[in-house]
Design a protein around this motif. Structure first.
Motif, PDB file in Angstrom:
ATOM      1  N   GLN A   1     -25.350  -1.944 -12.358  1.00 41.00           N
ATOM      2  CA  GLN A   1     -24.599  -3.180 -12.148  1.00 41.00           C
ATOM      3  C   GLN A   1     -23.626  -3.065 -10.980  1.00 41.00           C
ATOM      4  OE1 GLN A   1     -23.422  -3.557 -16.503  1.00 41.00           O
ATOM      5  NE2 GLN A   1     -23.360  -5.695 -15.845  1.00 41.00           N
ATOM      6  N   LYS A   2     -23.018  -1.888 -10.869  1.00 37.70           N
ATOM      7  CA  LYS A   2     -21.984  -1.743  -9.844  1.00 37.70           C
ATOM      8  C   LYS A   2     -21.644  -0.263  -9.688  1.00 37.70           C
ATOM      9  CE  LYS A   2     -18.569  -4.657 -10.103  1.00 37.70           C
ATOM     10  NZ  LYS A   2     -17.302  -5.322 -10.518  1.00 37.70           N
ATOM     11  N   TYR A   3     -21.326   0.105  -8.445  1.00 38.98           N
ATOM     12  CA  TYR A   3     -20.656   1.375  -8.169  1.00 38.98           C
ATOM     13  C   TYR A   3     -19.200   1.036  -7.864  1.00 38.98           C
ATOM     14  CZ  TYR A   3     -25.264   3.550  -7.690  1.00 38.98           C
ATOM     15  OH  TYR A   3     -26.539   4.014  -7.917  1.00 38.98           O
TER      16      TYR A   3
ATOM     17  N   THR B   1     -22.826  -3.615  -4.372  1.00 41.27           N
ATOM     18  CA  THR B   1     -23.169  -2.283  -4.880  1.00 41.27           C
ATOM     19  C   THR B   1     -24.233  -2.296  -5.968  1.00 41.27           C
ATOM     20  OG1 THR B   1     -21.430  -2.308  -6.566  1.00 41.27           O
ATOM     21  CG2 THR B   1     -20.823  -1.492  -4.384  1.00 41.27           C
ATOM     22  N   ALA B   2     -24.563  -3.460  -6.523  1.00 45.13           N
ATOM     23  CA  ALA B   2     -25.591  -3.523  -7.563  1.00 45.13           C
ATOM     24  C   ALA B   2     -26.948  -3.153  -6.978  1.00 45.13           C
ATOM     25  CB  ALA B   2     -25.644  -4.918  -8.167  1.00 45.13           C
ATOM     26  N   SER B   3     -27.748  -2.415  -7.740  1.00 47.79           N
ATOM     27  CA  SER B   3     -29.091  -2.068  -7.273  1.00 47.79           C
ATOM     28  C   SER B   3     -29.972  -1.772  -8.470  1.00 47.79           C
ATOM     29  CB  SER B   3     -29.059  -0.854  -6.336  1.00 47.79           C
ATOM     30  OG  SER B   3     -28.515   0.273  -6.976  1.00 47.79           O
ATOM     31  N   ASN B   4     -31.220  -2.258  -8.423  1.00 51.69           N
ATOM     32  CA  ASN B   4     -32.152  -1.885  -9.474  1.00 51.69           C
ATOM     33  C   ASN B   4     -33.014  -0.721  -8.974  1.00 51.69           C
ATOM     34  OD1 ASN B   4     -34.061  -3.035  -7.769  1.00 51.69           O
ATOM     35  ND2 ASN B   4     -34.255  -4.914  -8.970  1.00 51.69           N
ATOM     36  N   SER B   5     -34.012  -0.350  -9.759  1.00 52.03           N
ATOM     37  CA  SER B   5     -34.922   0.740  -9.378  1.00 52.03           C
ATOM     38  C   SER B   5     -34.170   2.015  -9.005  1.00 52.03           C
ATOM     39  CB  SER B   5     -35.829   0.304  -8.220  1.00 52.03           C
ATOM     40  OG  SER B   5     -36.640  -0.784  -8.604  1.00 52.03           O
ATOM     41  N   THR B   6     -33.214   2.399  -9.849  1.00 51.24           N
ATOM     42  CA  THR B   6     -32.462   3.629  -9.640  1.00 51.24           C
ATOM     43  C   THR B   6     -32.969   4.663 -10.634  1.00 51.24           C
ATOM     44  OG1 THR B   6     -30.531   2.418  -8.854  1.00 51.24           O
ATOM     45  CG2 THR B   6     -30.181   4.672  -9.600  1.00 51.24           C
ATOM     46  N   ILE B   7     -33.536   5.749 -10.118  1.00 54.15           N
ATOM     47  CA  ILE B   7     -34.186   6.763 -10.944  1.00 54.15           C
ATOM     48  C   ILE B   7     -33.145   7.739 -11.487  1.00 54.15           C
ATOM     49  CG2 ILE B   7     -35.930   8.578 -10.989  1.00 54.15           C
ATOM     50  CD1 ILE B   7     -37.130   7.262  -8.446  1.00 54.15           C
ATOM     51  N   VAL B   8     -33.217   8.010 -12.778  1.00 53.63           N
ATOM     52  CA  VAL B   8     -32.389   9.048 -13.393  1.00 53.63           C
ATOM     53  C   VAL B   8     -33.197  10.343 -13.302  1.00 53.63           C
ATOM     54  CG1 VAL B   8     -31.149   9.747 -15.465  1.00 53.63           C
ATOM     55  CG2 VAL B   8     -31.394   7.308 -14.921  1.00 53.63           C
ATOM     56  N   ASP B   9     -32.795  11.238 -12.389  1.00 53.12           N
ATOM     57  CA  ASP B   9     -33.686  12.307 -11.945  1.00 53.12           C
ATOM     58  C   ASP B   9     -32.998  13.667 -11.979  1.00 53.12           C
ATOM     59  OD1 ASP B   9     -35.617  13.877 -10.772  1.00 53.12           O
ATOM     60  OD2 ASP B   9     -35.539  12.905  -8.818  1.00 53.12           O
ATOM     61  N   SER B  10     -33.392  14.497 -12.963  1.00 55.57           N
ATOM     62  CA  SER B  10     -32.826  15.844 -13.062  1.00 55.57           C
ATOM     63  C   SER B  10     -33.329  16.765 -11.955  1.00 55.57           C
ATOM     64  CB  SER B  10     -33.171  16.452 -14.422  1.00 55.57           C
ATOM     65  OG  SER B  10     -34.575  16.649 -14.545  1.00 55.57           O
ATOM     66  N   GLY B  11     -34.394  16.372 -11.272  1.00 49.85           N
ATOM     67  CA  GLY B  11     -34.958  17.208 -10.222  1.00 49.85           C
ATOM     68  C   GLY B  11     -34.361  16.978  -8.847  1.00 49.85           C
ATOM     69  N   THR B  12     -33.338  16.112  -8.763  1.00 48.90           N
ATOM     70  CA  THR B  12     -32.657  15.846  -7.488  1.00 48.90           C
ATOM     71  C   THR B  12     -31.174  16.176  -7.653  1.00 48.90           C
ATOM     72  OG1 THR B  12     -34.212  14.101  -6.877  1.00 48.90           O
ATOM     73  CG2 THR B  12     -32.066  14.075  -5.788  1.00 48.90           C
ATOM     74  N   THR B  13     -30.628  16.927  -6.730  1.00 43.35           N
ATOM     75  CA  THR B  13     -29.234  17.354  -6.850  1.00 43.35           C
ATOM     76  C   THR B  13     -28.264  16.207  -6.622  1.00 43.35           C
ATOM     77  OG1 THR B  13     -29.820  19.574  -6.089  1.00 43.35           O
ATOM     78  CG2 THR B  13     -27.499  18.953  -5.951  1.00 43.35           C
TER      79      THR B  13
ATOM     80  N   VAL C   1     -20.010   4.639 -12.163  1.00 44.24           N
ATOM     81  CA  VAL C   1     -21.252   3.886 -12.238  1.00 44.24           C
ATOM     82  C   VAL C   1     -21.157   2.933 -13.423  1.00 44.24           C
ATOM     83  CG1 VAL C   1     -23.768   4.034 -12.390  1.00 44.24           C
ATOM     84  CG2 VAL C   1     -22.468   5.898 -11.323  1.00 44.24           C
ATOM     85  N   LEU C   2     -21.362   1.635 -13.169  1.00 42.53           N
ATOM     86  CA  LEU C   2     -21.326   0.634 -14.229  1.00 42.53           C
ATOM     87  C   LEU C   2     -22.758   0.342 -14.678  1.00 42.53           C
ATOM     88  CD1 LEU C   2     -19.457  -1.316 -15.850  1.00 42.53           C
ATOM     89  CD2 LEU C   2     -20.015  -3.059 -14.137  1.00 42.53           C
TER      90      LEU C   2
ATOM     91  N   LYS D   1     -20.728  -0.803 -19.223  1.00 39.80           N
ATOM     92  CA  LYS D   1     -19.957   0.405 -19.532  1.00 39.80           C
ATOM     93  C   LYS D   1     -19.838   1.263 -18.280  1.00 39.80           C
ATOM     94  CE  LYS D   1     -18.846   1.371 -23.152  1.00 39.80           C
ATOM     95  NZ  LYS D   1     -17.602   1.155 -23.932  1.00 39.80           N
ATOM     96  N   THR D   2     -18.616   1.727 -18.032  1.00 45.09           N
ATOM     97  CA  THR D   2     -18.328   2.507 -16.828  1.00 45.09           C
ATOM     98  C   THR D   2     -18.391   4.001 -17.128  1.00 45.09           C
ATOM     99  OG1 THR D   2     -16.924   0.761 -15.928  1.00 45.09           O
ATOM    100  CG2 THR D   2     -16.631   2.970 -15.030  1.00 45.09           C
ATOM    101  N   PHE D   3     -19.122   4.741 -16.289  1.00 43.12           N
ATOM    102  CA  PHE D   3     -19.242   6.191 -16.427  1.00 43.12           C
ATOM    103  C   PHE D   3     -18.700   6.847 -15.149  1.00 43.12           C
ATOM    104  CE2 PHE D   3     -22.323   4.320 -19.214  1.00 43.12           C
ATOM    105  CZ  PHE D   3     -22.156   5.036 -20.387  1.00 43.12           C
ATOM    106  N   THR D   4     -17.715   7.686 -15.325  1.00 40.71           N
ATOM    107  CA  THR D   4     -17.045   8.297 -14.176  1.00 40.71           C
ATOM    108  C   THR D   4     -17.709   9.629 -13.811  1.00 40.71           C
ATOM    109  OG1 THR D   4     -15.438   9.388 -15.639  1.00 40.71           O
ATOM    110  CG2 THR D   4     -14.851   7.218 -14.745  1.00 40.71           C
TER     111      THR D   4
END
Length: 391
Positions: free
Chosen positions: A256-258, A268-280, A318-319, A323-326
């Motif tokens: 939703q927002k950075y 700052t909103a963007s879709n198609s954001t991958i949650v990726d443990s293989g990228t630092t 990251v919203l 919910k906001t995650f710092t």
């Protein structure tokens, strides 16, 4: 404040049933997260990757190439062992007339064939699991891992028919574990940030978190959590879709927002954001990276933002679905080796992932994942994010 009854019930349901938890090991200056895997009775350390789907190993006797395709000694590929010896396995079975081929964004590539094997991770065993057996590798290894455990959706698997080139989609390891009723249909990941010594060493760094199949990775957390739907796509247009029967590729979510200094100056909103443990690193839209790194006094060099290793990172959050995650500021200063004078270099943890256009994809990588427990539900196609306590 007590939780609502519905939320309490949902959390309870996630904690029931059989679960399998494995420790996570850091490697390659703590840029990589590995776990132990047993295939055909042989054990290897492999990369944990929520951004791809295949489980593969380098085969004993493989051929090594550099990133331009020129032959190199096997040692140049720097796998952590001689490779998987198919002749020593009693459960190994080739998949005839198949090719396994995989390319990564950094130029690394792998080819070989597919096979069926018994695969065990942390006590969770899947029989007759399809894997990639790599006979040719263009790989920049760490001297520790010998392959990869892919955890994303079946559509991203990389096996084709060698005669016609048709895609032969299959169920990855965790999807087969669920299908075989070995475990509940979710897994959870808690990745610790690297240690001071580990981030300056190419060797292994123990105790860097947990991967839990059918359970929740047990680290201290706050009450801040949210469940976010995984973005589905149209198989024909590859665009996000809200249809009732989408196709799932990566674990992609809508951001939703950075939130950071001067973030109101850009979209700052963007879709198609991958949650990726293989990228630092986090890879965000160009405008987001530009404004954030301006507040960081970052320097743009060679396609990346560099910062002073002693810099205090600006706040960044990251919203997700309200919910906001710092992100802890220390995760935004990423050690990147030394320069020609032997001086430490550091990169910004939030980098330019390209302009926001149709078909663009972005990444929330380990910089973000250090700060949350992430639980992937492949049955409901959703992710639960829980803010970790400061550590």
């Amino acid at each position: 404040m007590s939780r609502r009854a519905s939320k309490t019930h949902a959390l309870h349901s996630l904690r029931t049933g059989k679960s399998f938890t494995v420790p996570v090991v850091g490697a390659e200056y703590d840029y990589e997260y590995l776990t132990n895997i047993t295939i055909g009775g042989q054990s290897f350390l492999v990369i944990i990757d929520t951004g791809s789907s295949d489980t593969w190993l380098a085969q004993k006797g493989f051929s090594c190439f550099n990133l331009t395709g020129a032959p190199e000694p096997i040692s140049t590929c720097a796998f952590g062992s001689e490779g998987f010896d198919t002749k020593l396995s009693k459960s190994f079975q080739w998949y005839p007339n198949t090719e396994f081929a995989l390319e990564y964004g950094d130029g690394e590539s792998l080819t070989g064939t597919a096979a069926f094997e018994t695969v065990t991770v942390g006590g969770l065993t899947v029989k007759h699991q399809e894997i990639g057996v790599v006979s040719n590798a263009s790989w920049v290894g760490d001297g520790i891992n010998t392959g990869l455990l892919g955890l994303a959706y079946p559509w991203l698997t990389s096996v084709t028919n060698s005669k016609g080139g048709n895609k032969l989609q299959y169920n990855p390891f965790f999807f087969n574990a669920v299908k075989q009723k070995q475990v509940s249909p979710y897994f959870s990941l808690a990745l610790n940030r690297g240690t001071a010594s580990g981030m300056r060493s190419p060797g292994t760094d123990p105790h860097l978190g947990y991967l839990a199949f059918g359970g929740i990775a047990q680290v201290p957390v706050t009450a801040d959590r949210v469940t976010v739907p995984i973005q589905g796509y149209s198989i024909t247009t590859r665009a996000p879709t809200s249809s009732r029967h989408p196709t799932y590729f990566y674990y992609t979510v809508d951001v939703q927002k950075y939130v950071f200094p001067n973030s109101s100056a850009v979209v700052t909103a963007s879709n198609s954001t991958i949650v990726d443990s293989g990228t630092t690193l986090n890879l965000v839209p160009t405008d987001v990276a530009r404004v954030y790194n301006a507040a960081f006094n970052a320097t743009w060099r060679g396609g990346s933002y560099y910062v002073d290793c002693k810099a205090q990172a600006p706040p960044f959050a990251v919203l997700l679905r309200g919910k906001t995650f710092t992100i802890d500021p220390q995760d935004q200063v990423v050690y990147a080796g030394t320069d020609e004078h032997g001086e430490d270099m550091c990169m910004s943890g939030t980098q330019d992932g390209g302009p926001q256009t149709m078909g663009s994809m972005f990444i929330l990588g380990d910089v973000f994942l250090h700060n949350v427990v992430t639980t992937f539900d492949i049955e409901k196609n959703q992710i639960m994010f829980t803010q970790r306590k400061y550590y």
